[in-house]
Design a protein around this motif. Sequence first.
Motif, PDB file in Angstrom:
ATOM      1  N   SER A 119       4.388  -1.458   7.865  1.00 46.39           N
ATOM      2  CA  SER A 119       2.977  -1.846   7.942  1.00 46.39           C
ATOM      3  C   SER A 119       2.812  -2.767   9.135  1.00 46.39           C
ATOM      4  CB  SER A 119       2.512  -2.551   6.664  1.00 46.39           C
ATOM      5  OG  SER A 119       1.156  -2.965   6.795  1.00 46.39           O
ATOM      6  N   PRO A 120       1.824  -2.506  10.004  1.00 47.81           N
ATOM      7  CA  PRO A 120       1.650  -3.345  11.192  1.00 47.81           C
ATOM      8  C   PRO A 120       1.118  -4.735  10.880  1.00 47.81           C
ATOM      9  CG  PRO A 120      -0.128  -1.745  11.033  1.00 47.81           C
ATOM     10  CD  PRO A 120       0.852  -1.396   9.970  1.00 47.81           C
ATOM     11  N   ASN A 121       0.431  -4.866   9.741  1.00 45.05           N
ATOM     12  CA  ASN A 121      -0.203  -6.129   9.403  1.00 45.05           C
ATOM     13  C   ASN A 121       0.108  -6.523   7.965  1.00 45.05           C
ATOM     14  OD1 ASN A 121      -1.759  -6.181  11.942  1.00 45.05           O
ATOM     15  ND2 ASN A 121      -2.870  -4.456  11.038  1.00 45.05           N
ATOM     16  N   ALA A 122      -0.221  -7.772   7.641  1.00 44.58           N
ATOM     17  CA  ALA A 122      -0.075  -8.230   6.262  1.00 44.58           C
ATOM     18  C   ALA A 122      -0.999  -7.428   5.359  1.00 44.58           C
ATOM     19  CB  ALA A 122      -0.415  -9.717   6.170  1.00 44.58           C
ATOM     20  N   VAL A 123      -0.541  -7.183   4.136  1.00 43.40           N
ATOM     21  CA  VAL A 123      -1.369  -6.456   3.164  1.00 43.40           C
ATOM     22  C   VAL A 123      -2.326  -7.463   2.517  1.00 43.40           C
ATOM     23  CG1 VAL A 123      -1.361  -5.046   1.083  1.00 43.40           C
ATOM     24  CG2 VAL A 123       0.512  -4.846   2.735  1.00 43.40           C
ATOM     25  N   PRO A 124      -3.636  -7.233   2.612  1.00 47.13           N
ATOM     26  CA  PRO A 124      -4.591  -8.170   2.011  1.00 47.13           C
ATOM     27  C   PRO A 124      -4.338  -8.356   0.520  1.00 47.13           C
ATOM     28  CG  PRO A 124      -5.713  -6.585   3.425  1.00 47.13           C
ATOM     29  CD  PRO A 124      -4.310  -6.108   3.290  1.00 47.13           C
ATOM     30  N   GLY A 125      -4.636  -9.551   0.029  1.00 51.50           N
ATOM     31  CA  GLY A 125      -4.419  -9.843  -1.386  1.00 51.50           C
ATOM     32  C   GLY A 125      -5.161  -8.905  -2.305  1.00 51.50           C
ATOM     33  N   THR A 126      -6.357  -8.491  -1.890  1.00 52.88           N
ATOM     34  CA  THR A 126      -7.145  -7.574  -2.731  1.00 52.88           C
ATOM     35  C   THR A 126      -6.459  -6.222  -2.859  1.00 52.88           C
ATOM     36  OG1 THR A 126      -8.420  -6.975  -0.755  1.00 52.88           O
ATOM     37  CG2 THR A 126      -9.341  -8.679  -2.187  1.00 52.88           C
ATOM     38  N   VAL A 127      -5.845  -5.767  -1.747  1.00 53.05           N
ATOM     39  CA  VAL A 127      -5.138  -4.477  -1.784  1.00 53.05           C
ATOM     40  C   VAL A 127      -3.917  -4.593  -2.676  1.00 53.05           C
ATOM     41  CG1 VAL A 127      -3.856  -2.791  -0.413  1.00 53.05           C
ATOM     42  CG2 VAL A 127      -5.962  -3.797   0.495  1.00 53.05           C
ATOM     43  N   LEU A 128      -3.192  -5.712  -2.573  1.00 51.84           N
ATOM     44  CA  LEU A 128      -2.014  -5.904  -3.402  1.00 51.84           C
ATOM     45  C   LEU A 128      -2.391  -5.945  -4.882  1.00 51.84           C
ATOM     46  CD1 LEU A 128       0.846  -6.101  -2.307  1.00 51.84           C
ATOM     47  CD2 LEU A 128       0.763  -8.569  -2.653  1.00 51.84           C
ATOM     48  N   THR A 129      -3.517  -6.546  -5.181  1.00 50.81           N
ATOM     49  CA  THR A 129      -4.001  -6.581  -6.569  1.00 50.81           C
ATOM     50  C   THR A 129      -4.305  -5.174  -7.067  1.00 50.81           C
ATOM     51  OG1 THR A 129      -4.928  -8.794  -6.272  1.00 50.81           O
ATOM     52  CG2 THR A 129      -5.806  -7.477  -8.085  1.00 50.81           C
ATOM     53  N   ASP A 130      -4.935  -4.367  -6.206  1.00 51.18           N
ATOM     54  CA  ASP A 130      -5.247  -2.979  -6.584  1.00 51.18           C
ATOM     55  C   ASP A 130      -3.973  -2.171  -6.808  1.00 51.18           C
ATOM     56  OD1 ASP A 130      -7.927  -3.557  -6.366  1.00 51.18           O
ATOM     57  OD2 ASP A 130      -8.164  -2.701  -4.358  1.00 51.18           O
ATOM     58  N   VAL A 131      -2.959  -2.404  -5.948  1.00 54.06           N
ATOM     59  CA  VAL A 131      -1.689  -1.692  -6.099  1.00 54.06           C
ATOM     60  C   VAL A 131      -1.041  -2.059  -7.431  1.00 54.06           C
ATOM     61  CG1 VAL A 131       0.685  -1.562  -5.209  1.00 54.06           C
ATOM     62  CG2 VAL A 131      -1.242  -1.395  -3.635  1.00 54.06           C
ATOM     63  N   GLU A 132      -1.034  -3.340  -7.743  1.00 52.30           N
ATOM     64  CA  GLU A 132      -0.455  -3.788  -9.009  1.00 52.30           C
ATOM     65  C   GLU A 132      -1.196  -3.186 -10.199  1.00 52.30           C
ATOM     66  OE1 GLU A 132       0.944  -8.059  -9.869  1.00 52.30           O
ATOM     67  OE2 GLU A 132      -0.986  -7.930 -10.900  1.00 52.30           O
ATOM     68  N   GLN A 133      -2.513  -3.149 -10.109  1.00 51.95           N
ATOM     69  CA  GLN A 133      -3.318  -2.573 -11.195  1.00 51.95           C
ATOM     70  C   GLN A 133      -2.987  -1.095 -11.384  1.00 51.95           C
ATOM     71  OE1 GLN A 133      -5.677  -4.098 -13.288  1.00 51.95           O
ATOM     72  NE2 GLN A 133      -5.537  -2.126 -14.326  1.00 51.95           N
ATOM     73  N   LYS A 134      -2.842  -0.392 -10.260  1.00 54.02           N
ATOM     74  CA  LYS A 134      -2.545   1.043 -10.330  1.00 54.02           C
ATOM     75  C   LYS A 134      -1.184   1.283 -10.980  1.00 54.02           C
ATOM     76  CE  LYS A 134      -3.067   5.192  -7.542  1.00 54.02           C
ATOM     77  NZ  LYS A 134      -3.515   5.694  -6.219  1.00 54.02           N
ATOM     78  N   ILE A 135      -0.192   0.460 -10.613  1.00 54.99           N
ATOM     79  CA  ILE A 135       1.150   0.606 -11.194  1.00 54.99           C
ATOM     80  C   ILE A 135       1.089   0.428 -12.707  1.00 54.99           C
ATOM     81  CG2 ILE A 135       3.456  -0.409 -11.310  1.00 54.99           C
ATOM     82  CD1 ILE A 135       3.038  -1.237  -8.338  1.00 54.99           C
TER      83      ILE A 135
END
Length: 889
Positions: A609-625
């Motif tokens: 990933s070229p940039n840091a993953v935004p906190g909101t995206v990380l939250t969505d990823v966790e929710q999906k898992i």
Amino acid sequence: MESAEIRRRWLSFFEERGHAVVPSASLIADDPTLLLVNAGMVPFKPYFLGETKPPAPRATSVQKCVRTPDIEEVGKTTRHGTFFQMCGNFSFGDYFKEGAIKLAWELLTTPVADGGYGLEPEKLWITVYQDDDEAEQIWRDVIGVPAERIQRLGKKDNFWSMGVPGPCGPCSEINYDRGPEFGVEGGPAVNDERYVEIWNLVFMQYERGAGDGKEDFPILGDLPSKNIDTGLGLERLAMILQGVRNMYETDTLRVVMDKATELTGVRYGASQETDVSMRVVADHMRTSVMLIGDGVTPGNEGRGYVLRRIMRRAIRNMRLMGATGPVVQELLDTVIDTMGQQYPELITDRQRIETVALAEEARFLKTLNAGTNVLEGAITETKAGGGTVLAGDKAFLLHDTWGFPIDLTLEIAAEQGLSVDEPGFRRLMQEQKDKAKADAKAKKTGHADVAAYREIADSAGGTEFTGYATNQGEATIVGLLVNGVSSPAASEGDEVEVVLDRTPFYAEGGGQLADQGRIKLDSGAVIEVRDVQQPVPGVSVHKGSVQVGEVTVGASAYAAIDVRRRRAIARAHSATHLTHQALRDALGPTAAQAGSENSPGRFRFDFGSPNAVPGTVLTDVEQKINDVLSRELDVTAEIMSIDEAKKQGAIAEFGEKYGERVRVVTIGDFSKELCGGTHVGNTAQLGLVKLLGESSIGSGVRRVEALVGVDAYNFLAKEHTVVAQLQELVKGRPEELPEKIASMLGKLKDAEKEIEKFRAEKVLQAAAGLAENAQDIRGVALVVGQVQDGTGADDLRKLVLDVRGRIQGDRPAVVALFTVAGGRPLTVVATNEAARERGLKAGDLVRTAAKTLGGGGGGKPDVAQGGGQNPDAVPEAIAAVERLVVETV
């Protein structure tokens, strides 16, 4: 003939003659003795050493290779390069000398219209080993090469071995006569510039013993099975077929030099100096693209260090030719467009490659500025001490910490009249490389000789893994090492490495940590197993200690893993697969796996990933898992062909090697990956996944860390306790905590600013008094002394400049003030223009003071700063400044 066509014809020719086509292995070597694949036969070593059964009796490949020992020579000559492609054909106990020679001659001399390379037979010269009568007879009597074009050479040139005891044999090389414009006649024994080697045929027929160098070793006897290993340099053949003078003028490199010309205005052939830079750029940019394509990212050690070094050499050489801004994007696109004809995955993976390369370029352009400042400080310090040689450790620090190229250090130092302790620098570099290699090798082998494991594999075969179906089972001890040496027995307290004929213990691999547990013998002996590795393919080595009794080779045993640990690791591994897929869904296919570690109850997952993953995206990823966990999806494993796995869209795991048959782990309709690890049976068994956060671990690579199952629950329980405590402290509901805490921190910062303002004002109040009490040293106003301890560097600097400004008229002024902050002395010195005209420079004064304080410093003639280690030496430093002023004026 273009390079892509040379490659296509090679593979087609040998496939039509019964050879299995083996795709190029990754440049990332699966060998603790190598950082990168540096020869075409490297992926085939396990077959030649008898560690693994070859996939077919005949094979062919075009292998990507990188060699960097002579990196400083790249560009200086037209023969050195870092990346090359080695076309190879291999026989494992099938055809031998006559078969290999006939195939080589046929492909080289068959007309282009009939699928060959169309070389004129009369321009081909042959070399054979000095004692190899058989090879000479085949070339002369079977192929028909005239005797005058066959030359015999010694062991140094025409005998091959791996440098260690094992397979070896004579070589026969095919050389092409480029004509009188390239030198005198006489064959390759006389002139290897005119008679250039294009194909080397290695006849593995002997076993060699121990010895040094390329010639000093004994031949122990014949191998039971004779093998063939040949290598044709694609770039060398392209040079001949394209009618150019050297490899840099071939199609895949010339286009990069043309792009460099477009970007800089410098024409290839204009001067020797710029030609060197052109060749460096072309070679290094191509190598960089190929390394990044295979998953290497820039770093300060190992493969990452190699990539960073060559990328930065390329960028710097572009700047030497006049480029002022970013250049990597256009050079990289040119390489991908050209090499993508042979390696389509470069085009597919273009976005990720660009992301990594552009980030490294941006970082290096910043490094050039920062590193130049550090280097200038080191040069100033060296000169101040009367030295003429910049220390090797200084050059190494610049290189290792700042990524500053050694050749740039050499150049800038020379401009300042200094040389560099290159031997000291090279020694430190070698120590770093040796340590990296030793660490990698020790992890796999536990410092034992790999030959010991091979001996066990030869006598007892591989280890059957039963851990997919069971956690325990009967086994027989077929190998035993004590302190790295084979032994028939081991006693209580001994550190041992045990090989079983079958085992439920999972050996570390694919990011999954090894199982732990116990091996019990019928005699009552017990071995506590702490780790399991596979130092040679297919042989699981159980590392641990004998707790009770005596262990003997051949004894019956019962192996049982730590089930709780295995289940916790399995949960983590399955969660890693879910995280991988969820990140790809959120960020796209560039979020490809770049490494992982699955340990009990937790895991880490590295991805592009070229940039840091935004906190909101990380939250969505966790929710999906966690949504997937609640769907209770089955986790299944199936063995299939690699082609079928690819058709089904299975994702390959980072750094793993795969055969024709692979294991595919599927999680419902959500995830499908090639994987040899252990997993849960259903996603509901994971319970809970908690992502702790993400961070950068390298250029274009991010890392997610997470907890699974009970560990995740315990973490959330502790967080809940902390939230409850905060509620009590700030008297608010959970949802109010962020706002209330932010308000409190804001008030605290405002208070700190007020305190800082008050302290600064108090310090500056002393300026007037200090200026009024200036000493007069032969017309020079000197203010020197110690101010209140705890004064910061910024405040001290402001005070010094304020005092200097208060000294009236054109009177020469020197202000040198000292303080002690955090237990360390600090000084700032300032001079005005009138003082500098009388030879009083701030930098000279600071160095004198800092030396007395046990430290260093530097700056400009008008203002400079320094410090040291000894606060008790401040009075002595004040006196030293006063003496220097008196001596100067």
